[in-house]
Design an enzyme around this catalytic site. Sequence first.
Site, short mmCIF file in Angstrom:
data_model
loop_
_atom_site.label_atom_id
_atom_site.label_comp_id
_atom_site.label_asym_id
_atom_site.label_seq_id
_atom_site.Cartn_x
_atom_site.Cartn_y
_atom_site.Cartn_z
N VAL A 12 35.19 46.67 51.57
CA VAL A 12 34.94 46.77 50.03
C VAL A 12 33.87 47.97 49.82
CG1 VAL A 12 34.36 45.56 47.87
CG2 VAL A 12 35.69 44.13 49.75
N GLU A 124 32.18 40.32 38.96
CA GLU A 124 33.68 40.25 38.74
C GLU A 124 34.43 40.36 39.92
OE1 GLU A 124 35.24 40.45 35.32
OE2 GLU A 124 36.53 39.76 36.81
N VAL A 127 35.78 36.56 42.47
CA VAL A 127 36.99 35.74 42.25
C VAL A 127 38.16 36.68 41.86
CG1 VAL A 127 37.90 33.84 41.01
CG2 VAL A 127 35.35 34.01 41.10
N GLY A 129 39.94 39.07 43.46
CA GLY A 129 39.86 40.49 43.94
C GLY A 129 39.63 41.53 42.82
N ILE A 131 41.48 41.30 39.88
CA ILE A 131 41.88 40.77 38.55
C ILE A 131 40.67 40.46 37.50
CG2 ILE A 131 43.01 38.86 37.51
CD1 ILE A 131 44.42 37.99 40.27
N GLY A 182 42.75 43.72 56.26
CA GLY A 182 41.66 43.47 55.19
C GLY A 182 41.40 42.57 54.26
N ASP A 196 36.57 29.58 50.91
CA ASP A 196 36.49 30.86 49.97
C ASP A 196 37.02 30.27 48.62
OD1 ASP A 196 36.46 33.66 49.88
OD2 ASP A 196 38.47 33.32 49.21
N LYS A 200 35.34 30.16 44.89
CA LYS A 200 35.61 30.84 43.68
C LYS A 200 35.98 29.82 42.52
CE LYS A 200 37.65 34.55 46.62
NZ LYS A 200 38.97 34.83 47.18
N1 HSE Z 1 39.25 36.76 51.96
C1 HSE Z 1 39.55 36.61 50.59
C2 HSE Z 1 41.19 36.38 50.52
C3 HSE Z 1 39.08 38.07 50.16
O1 HSE Z 1 41.71 36.37 51.08
O2 HSE Z 1 40.96 35.97 48.94
C4 HSE Z 1 38.79 38.22 48.67
O3 HSE Z 1 38.03 37.34 48.21
#
Ligand code: HSE
Length: 377
Positions: A12, A124, A127, A129, A131, A182, A196, A200
């Site tokens: 990123v 921003e 959550v 990516g 969007i 990635g 994850d 979020k």
């Molecule tokens: N590892 C996370 C995903 C990255 O796959 O959504 C983005 O937050």
Amino acid sequence: MFNIAILGFGTVGQGTYEVLTQNASIIEKRVGDRINIKYILDLRDFPDHPYGDRVVHDYSVILNDPEIDLVAEMMGGSHPAYDFSKAALMEGKHVVTSNKEVVANFGVELLQIARENGVCYLFEASVGGGIPIIRPMINDLAQNRIISVSGILNGTTNYILTQMSEFGADFSETLKDAQAKGYAEANPAADIEGTDAARKIAILASLAYGKMIPVSMVHTEGITKITTADIEAAKSLGCAIKLIGHTCEIDGRIFIAVTPRLVSERDPLHGVCGVFNGISVDTDMLGRAMFYGRGAGKLPTASAVVADIIDAAMNGESATAPCSITSADAECVYPFEEYVCEVVYRFTDGSLKKVTEREADAFTGEGVGAVSRLRML
Ligand code: HSE
């Protein structure tokens, strides 16, 4: 000139460099100022990179430089990312981040410190990516009561489930593929076990209800137990299996969970495939709004990071931030065991039975032969 430092030159961080340099002229035109990457902090050196001479290894160089207006934290993990962010805010530097772990664990404190120091803490990219979802929830939906938020919030797991569904792909091979692209976290257990997505949905719940629920209180199930047979069973019901983060208010408390759910083909979230994320926000005035786009990956996530940098450069202390979020305690959280929804049981003979959660007790006894249990969205 608006000087920034990038903390963490991984996927990123490098994407943020690309967005800022490739689109420098349109950004400058829109902001009315030039955004300059003065430093890049990383443990590694990048001798062949055009900005290789801006790499530093000592954070105090950045912290003590009065010309640095903003720190963009993209290190991942809680420490030292939290410590560096806090120190920057206390020095009167804006902080933007893609680090959902830090926002979910320390966001309440960091937002408070930002307010006290006349700077902003923006997230921003934490959550969905690329969007836009944080800013719309704070600004554009401020006049609405949020009835519920349901989202496909993890690109890696959505990619895996889609590949399994469309091509019968193998789980671990597809995870490796997601890592190579990635999408996955440094430790992909956070993706596949749902942590994850839990971070979020906790962040989204804090915007919806003003309480940051500790991730340890978010009922979390990942996708590790989902089999191809479950996916085929879902298809026979006109559904897809998606890892859904869901929050709503029930009896004055906040229900919050991450679980695999059967999503009907009539639901717009059904068509959210691959690395894409989709977030459905149901409100009292607007009704249902959908946010859709790439939920992970270098440039999409960097696009959201740069949106925050631009907001800070243009608006400073007045950049978009939630008014008040406080920490939640266990009393605020609606017990998962009391949540009622439809459940589909799959039996050893391949048959399926859809029941309400209350009726489901009848199928949990010995010898019934239920091999899986999936909740409907
Ligand atoms: N590892 C996370 C995903 C990255 O796959 O959504 C983005 O937050």
